[in-house]
Design a protein around this motif. Structure first.
Motif, PDB file in Angstrom:
ATOM      1  N   ALA A 162      46.015  46.495  28.201  1.00 18.39           N
ATOM      2  CA  ALA A 162      44.966  46.859  29.161  1.00 18.39           C
ATOM      3  C   ALA A 162      45.478  47.879  30.168  1.00 18.39           C
ATOM      4  O   ALA A 162      44.798  48.876  30.455  1.00 18.39           O
ATOM      5  CB  ALA A 162      44.466  45.603  29.881  1.00 18.39           C
ATOM      6  N   PRO A 243      43.043  41.138  32.341  1.00 24.01           N
ATOM      7  CA  PRO A 243      42.799  39.902  31.580  1.00 24.01           C
ATOM      8  C   PRO A 243      44.005  38.973  31.540  1.00 24.01           C
ATOM      9  O   PRO A 243      45.127  39.382  31.233  1.00 24.01           O
ATOM     10  CB  PRO A 243      42.479  40.426  30.177  1.00 24.01           C
ATOM     11  CG  PRO A 243      43.237  41.722  30.082  1.00 24.01           C
ATOM     12  CD  PRO A 243      43.195  42.315  31.465  1.00 24.01           C
ATOM     13  N   ARG A 268      35.379  43.229  35.428  1.00 29.51           N
ATOM     14  CA  ARG A 268      36.339  42.717  34.454  1.00 29.51           C
ATOM     15  C   ARG A 268      36.726  43.821  33.471  1.00 29.51           C
ATOM     16  O   ARG A 268      35.927  44.709  33.171  1.00 29.51           O
ATOM     17  CB  ARG A 268      35.750  41.529  33.700  1.00 29.51           C
ATOM     18  CG  ARG A 268      35.734  40.227  34.494  1.00 29.51           C
ATOM     19  CD  ARG A 268      35.435  39.061  33.570  1.00 29.51           C
ATOM     20  NE  ARG A 268      35.762  37.784  34.180  1.00 29.51           N
ATOM     21  CZ  ARG A 268      34.875  36.967  34.732  1.00 29.51           C
ATOM     22  NH1 ARG A 268      33.601  37.322  34.786  1.00 29.51           N
ATOM     23  NH2 ARG A 268      35.254  35.819  35.248  1.00 29.51           N
ATOM     24  N   THR A 270      37.011  43.728  30.348  1.00 29.55           N
ATOM     25  CA  THR A 270      36.142  43.740  29.164  1.00 29.55           C
ATOM     26  C   THR A 270      34.819  44.452  29.422  1.00 29.55           C
ATOM     27  O   THR A 270      34.132  44.847  28.480  1.00 29.55           O
ATOM     28  CB  THR A 270      35.869  42.296  28.706  1.00 29.55           C
ATOM     29  OG1 THR A 270      35.408  41.519  29.819  1.00 29.55           O
ATOM     30  CG2 THR A 270      37.139  41.656  28.147  1.00 29.55           C
ATOM     31  N   ASP A 271      34.446  44.607  30.688  1.00 27.52           N
ATOM     32  CA  ASP A 271      33.192  45.288  31.039  1.00 27.52           C
ATOM     33  C   ASP A 271      33.423  46.728  31.491  1.00 27.52           C
ATOM     34  O   ASP A 271      32.464  47.426  31.821  1.00 27.52           O
ATOM     35  CB  ASP A 271      32.473  44.527  32.169  1.00 27.52           C
ATOM     36  CG  ASP A 271      32.104  43.112  31.766  1.00 27.52           C
ATOM     37  OD1 ASP A 271      31.745  42.920  30.588  1.00 27.52           O
ATOM     38  OD2 ASP A 271      32.185  42.211  32.617  1.00 27.52           O
ATOM     39  N   TRP A 272      34.669  47.161  31.504  1.00 22.41           N
ATOM     40  CA  TRP A 272      35.030  48.477  32.053  1.00 22.41           C
ATOM     41  C   TRP A 272      34.851  49.568  31.008  1.00 22.41           C
ATOM     42  O   TRP A 272      35.274  49.422  29.854  1.00 22.41           O
ATOM     43  CB  TRP A 272      36.471  48.436  32.528  1.00 22.41           C
ATOM     44  CG  TRP A 272      37.060  49.745  32.954  1.00 22.41           C
ATOM     45  CD1 TRP A 272      36.724  50.482  34.035  1.00 22.41           C
ATOM     46  CD2 TRP A 272      38.132  50.447  32.311  1.00 22.41           C
ATOM     47  NE1 TRP A 272      37.509  51.623  34.114  1.00 22.41           N
ATOM     48  CE2 TRP A 272      38.388  51.615  33.067  1.00 22.41           C
ATOM     49  CE3 TRP A 272      38.897  50.204  31.164  1.00 22.41           C
ATOM     50  CZ2 TRP A 272      39.369  52.542  32.706  1.00 22.41           C
ATOM     51  CZ3 TRP A 272      39.876  51.117  30.808  1.00 22.41           C
ATOM     52  CH2 TRP A 272      40.107  52.263  31.573  1.00 22.41           C
TER      53      TRP A 272
END
Length: 302
Positions: A162, A243, A268, A270-272
């Motif tokens: 990430a 994460p 988050r 995962t939403d970026w």
């Protein structure tokens, strides 16, 4: 107007003492203050702690306000308040009944859903020492690493992947870890992402993080580190969550993080979407300043 004498009772834990100093410094942004510190760290037993508190407190000017955080200081805070006829403020949820304290500043995720009593002020997260944001340019990025906890595990591979994606867009990045961070994680990050300048937490002073946050346009924080998330939100930076596995998906920490994400305060990973960047929070969280106004209004004679 003479300075307001504030006395802090500390338990030797930086996280607790930073909250108390954060409130005192916020009061100092409104009026002139004189802050003294009485450390009870290392003392064993309530009687021993109170004796030290009384002895050291007596060596300082008589306080107009007492502040404390951490279960170890609660009995001494109350005893000193009664003995000197001084109002006292406790930060975080006390083990003793809240009715004993003049004001209790408690993170709302630690409170039940029922309406709290008048002397209990719910806060959005813990108070901190991050100063109000200025209007200067922000060009840096900041990576803040927590570590395994009772609420979260650790997946170093997912975390590193990430961070590599985040910093691949360029920019000037700094990273620091914490006492809970697994040894070597910061070194690995610096190795696989050469654009990151590593700063081990043991080599940074108490003013390092607030200063770096003041310079950062965005801050990415591992989801386990609630205190650093709220510090970042207090700085005016855009905040992303790195994460880490959640061990208690219905726990108070997870619920608090979920609320911040739902209300748009944090994004988050995962939403970026890199092409859109991090979303701007709906407002800068200045809980220490809000609480400082309440303390002055309710407890201090003008």
């Amino acid at each position: 107007m003479k300075p307001l004498v504030i006395q802090i009772l500390g338990d030797g834990k930086p996280g607790h003492e930073n909250q108390s100093h954060g409130l005192a410094e916020a009061i100092g942004r409104t009026r002139k203050v004189q802050v003294t510190m009485v450390s009870l760290g290392g003392e064993k037993g309530a009687i021993s702690r109170f004796r030290k508190a009384w002895r050291e407190s007596s060596a300082h000017p008589r306080p107009d306000l007492l502040i404390g955080a951490g279960h170890a200081v609660h009995p001494s805070l109350l005893a000193l308040a009664r003995r000197t006829n001084t109002p006292c403020v406790v930060l975080m949820k006390p083990t003793l009944p809240t009715a004993l304290f003049d004001l209790c500043l408690i993170p709302e995720h630690d409170l039940r859903k029922s309406t709290p009593p008048e002397n209990v002020i719910p806060t959005l997260g813990a108070l901190n020492r991050v100063p109000p944001p200025d209007t200067g340019p922000r060009k840096r990025g900041l990576i803040l690493l927590g570590g395994p906890s009772s609420s979260h595990g650790w997946d170093e591979d997912a975390l590193i992947d990430a961070v590599k994606r985040i910093v691949s867009n360029g920019g000037t990045w700094s990273a620091t870890d914490s006492r809970r961070s697994p040894e070597g994680t910061l070194d690995v990050l610096a190795e696989v992402a050469p654009g990151i300048s590593p700063y081990p937490h043991g080599e940074t002073g108490p003013g390092w993080l607030p200063q770096r946050l003041a310079e950062s346009a965005e801050a990415w924080v591992t989801e386990d580190s609630v205190s650093m998330i709220y510090e970042a939100l207090s700085s005016g930076a855009k905040v992303g969550l790195l994460p880490v596995p959640s061990l208690k998906k219905g726990g108070r920490v997870a619920r608090g993080i979920a609320r911040l994400a739902a209300e748009g305060f944090v994004t988050r990973f995962t939403d970026w979407l890199p092409q859109f960047g991090l979303a701007s929070p709906p407002r800068v969280l200045r809980e220490a300043d809000r609480c400082a106004e309440i303390v002055l209004e309710r407890l201090i004679r003008r």
